[in-house]
Design an enzyme around this catalytic site. Structure first.
Site, PDB file in Angstrom:
ATOM      1  NE  ARG A 265      -4.057  -1.991   2.072  1.00 36.91           N
ATOM      2  CZ  ARG A 265      -3.992  -3.152   2.736  1.00 36.91           C
ATOM      3  NH1 ARG A 265      -2.980  -3.379   3.561  1.00 36.91           N
ATOM      4  NH2 ARG A 265      -4.933  -4.068   2.572  1.00 36.91           N
TER       5      ARG A 265
ATOM      6  CE  LYS B 105       3.841  17.356 -14.386  1.00 36.78           C
ATOM      7  NZ  LYS B 105       4.110  16.161 -15.189  1.00 36.78           N
TER       8      LYS B 105
ATOM      9  CD  GLU C  94      -5.910  16.092 -14.955  1.00 33.24           C
ATOM     10  OE1 GLU C  94      -6.596  15.959 -15.974  1.00 33.24           O
ATOM     11  OE2 GLU C  94      -4.786  15.584 -14.811  1.00 33.24           O
TER      12      GLU C  94
ATOM     13  NE  ARG D 262      -1.048  16.640 -12.622  1.00 33.44           N
ATOM     14  CZ  ARG D 262      -0.291  15.922 -11.810  1.00 33.44           C
ATOM     15  NH1 ARG D 262      -0.480  15.975 -10.510  1.00 33.44           N
ATOM     16  NH2 ARG D 262       0.658  15.146 -12.287  1.00 33.44           N
TER      17      ARG D 262
ATOM     18  CG  ASN E 164      -3.663  15.797 -19.454  1.00 34.23           C
ATOM     19  OD1 ASN E 164      -2.729  15.023 -19.311  1.00 34.23           O
ATOM     20  ND2 ASN E 164      -4.566  16.005 -18.504  1.00 34.23           N
TER      21      ASN E 164
ATOM     22  CG  HIS F  63      -1.831   9.561 -24.258  1.00 33.49           C
ATOM     23  ND1 HIS F  63      -2.354   9.858 -23.010  1.00 33.49           N
ATOM     24  CD2 HIS F  63      -0.499   9.816 -24.168  1.00 33.49           C
ATOM     25  CE1 HIS F  63      -1.391  10.264 -22.210  1.00 33.49           C
ATOM     26  NE2 HIS F  63      -0.259  10.253 -22.887  1.00 33.49           N
TER      27      HIS F  63
ATOM     28  CG  HIS G  43      -0.341  14.584 -23.304  1.00 34.76           C
ATOM     29  ND1 HIS G  43       0.216  15.818 -23.591  1.00 34.76           N
ATOM     30  CD2 HIS G  43       0.624  13.878 -22.665  1.00 34.76           C
ATOM     31  CE1 HIS G  43       1.462  15.851 -23.139  1.00 34.76           C
ATOM     32  NE2 HIS G  43       1.729  14.688 -22.590  1.00 34.76           N
TER      33      HIS G  43
ATOM     34  CD  GLU H 228       5.413  16.216 -22.722  1.00 31.65           C
ATOM     35  OE1 GLU H 228       4.876  17.249 -22.263  1.00 31.65           O
ATOM     36  OE2 GLU H 228       4.790  15.146 -22.872  1.00 31.65           O
TER      37      GLU H 228
ATOM     38  CE  LYS I  39      -2.331  13.438 -14.303  1.00 32.65           C
ATOM     39  NZ  LYS I  39      -2.854  13.869 -15.624  1.00 32.65           N
TER      40      LYS I  39
ATOM     41  CG  HIS J 202       4.976  10.559 -24.537  1.00 36.16           C
ATOM     42  ND1 HIS J 202       3.614  10.390 -24.441  1.00 36.16           N
ATOM     43  CD2 HIS J 202       5.262  11.674 -23.810  1.00 36.16           C
ATOM     44  CE1 HIS J 202       3.099  11.343 -23.684  1.00 36.16           C
ATOM     45  NE2 HIS J 202       4.078  12.142 -23.296  1.00 36.16           N
TER      46      HIS J 202
END
Length: 364
Positions: free
Chosen positions: A122, A228, A238, A243, A247, A254, A250, A186, A144, A267
């Site tokens: 955990r 960031k 988010e 936030r 993206n 993606h 993306h 990026e 993330k 990417h």
């Protein structure tokens, strides 16, 4: 010169340390944080060969034991099978130990190692030691973490913050040119969403960046990290739509990666194409100021850096289908980060499917 930037998240706050040839001082930060004396280093074979000896030396001087767990240098490593094999190996090694994880590598390693750290017992501590430009300016920051499913990217994951991000710029000197290009994609994103001056800097200095000029790279990394860190500090998970602007590019990016089986486009390449698609959609909706000139500037910068501005070898229908698995969809409604102008974005829902298809078709 070493730079320290904080991600302010209360009890989950941490520092991003940026500098040249700073790995030798990593152990003292680990000791200061009280992470333990047993490091599990998740990396790929290439990075282990290049950066491993330096890291081992730094840790051993402070009596921190370490063991390597290597994964293939591919997006395919972010799979259920590899993640759970790693967890099983760690459980066997970590018995009667106080382990922490070091993610040594690029975005794939960082996402995978962070995910493993988040679910084993955990949650155990982990730190990010990013070795690619893309990871240093983006993916190592913000917590993330996740793995992919066959139908889409990052569909299994969590928000799980690292205890430290340690960006040694000297690692970038070992990168293939294509990795630098992907990182710069990026960086372009950060300019487009939040910092017009950064975009203009990239237009003027992309050759220096490609030539691995240390001062240029340090400037770009610092600028992106500051943006960031501030955004993550304002909207960690988010939930406030702050936030979400990270993206930009993306959603279609993606989808391009997934449609190509995570092999056809990297990417960074996919995000560059995704940004063009988002700009096209913005233009079609009448949102984009001076659309023709803005689109030309984005295309020219991507092209100058050596990134694709057209999608080749992929089926349009596959890309469109893949984009419907995007995590930003809410109750079946699409959600896109779009542009008003360079440095300013907005979020729109329910973009007509025909308009999305048309924007992507222009790139195919």
């Amino acid at each position: 010169m070493t730079k320290t930037i904080s991600v302010n998240l209360g009890k989950r706050s941490y520092q991003i340390i940026i500098g040249n040839k700073i790995t030798t001082s990593l152990a003292k930060h680990i000791k200061k944080l009280g992470l333990g004396n047993d490091a599990i280093i998740i990396t790929n074979p290439r990075v282990k060969k290049i950066a491993g000896p330096q890291l081992i030396s730094a840790l051993k001087k402070s009596n921190i034991s370490c063991v390597f767990q290597t994964v293939p240098d591919s997006e395919k490593s972010k799979s259920q099978g590899i993640a759970f094999r790693l967890i099983d190996k760690i459980s066997r090694y970590a018995r009667l130990k106080q382990p922490f994880i070091i993610a040594l590598g690029g975005g794939v390693v960082g996402d995978l190692a962070g995910f493993v750290a988040s679910v084993y017992k955990r949650g155990i501590p982990y730190i990010q030691l990013p070795t690619t430009l893309l990871a240093q300016i983006d993916s190592s920051i913000g917590g993330k973490v996740g793995i992919d499913l066959t139908c889409g990217k990052n569909l299994v994951g969590a928000f799980y913050q690292p205890r430290l991000v340690f960006s040694d710029i000297s690692f970038l000197q070992t990168l293939p040119k294509n990795e630098i290009r992907c990182g710069l994609a990026e960086a372009i994103k950060y300019g487009l969403i939040k910092d017009k001056a950064l975009f203009e800097y990239l237009e003027k200095n992309y050759q220096k960046a490609l030539g691995l000029d240390e001062n240029c790279l340090e400037y770009i990394i610092n600028k992106c990290v500051l943006i960031k860190a501030k955004i993550v500090g304002q909207d960690e998970k988010e939930t406030k739509s702050i936030r979400t602007i990270l993206n930009f590019g993306h959603t279609i990016g993606h989808a391009i990666e997934a449609a190509g089986g995570f092999k056809a486009y990297s990417h960074g390449q996919a995000v560059g194409l995704g940004m063009l698609a988002a700009a096209e959609i913005s233009s079609s909706l009448g949102l984009l100021y001076n659309p023709e000139k803005t689109l030309d500037r984005i295309k020219n910068l991507l092209r100058n850096i050596g990134l694709p501005v057209k999608i080749k070898g992929l089926n349009l229908e596959k890309i469109i289908k893949a984009h419907t698995f995007d995590k930003k969809f809410i109750q079946g409604r699409n959600r896109f980060v779009l542009m008003k102008q360079i440095g300013q974005t907005l979020i729109k829902q329910n973009i007509p499917s025909g308009l999305i298809t048309s924007a992507v078709r222009k790139l195919v």
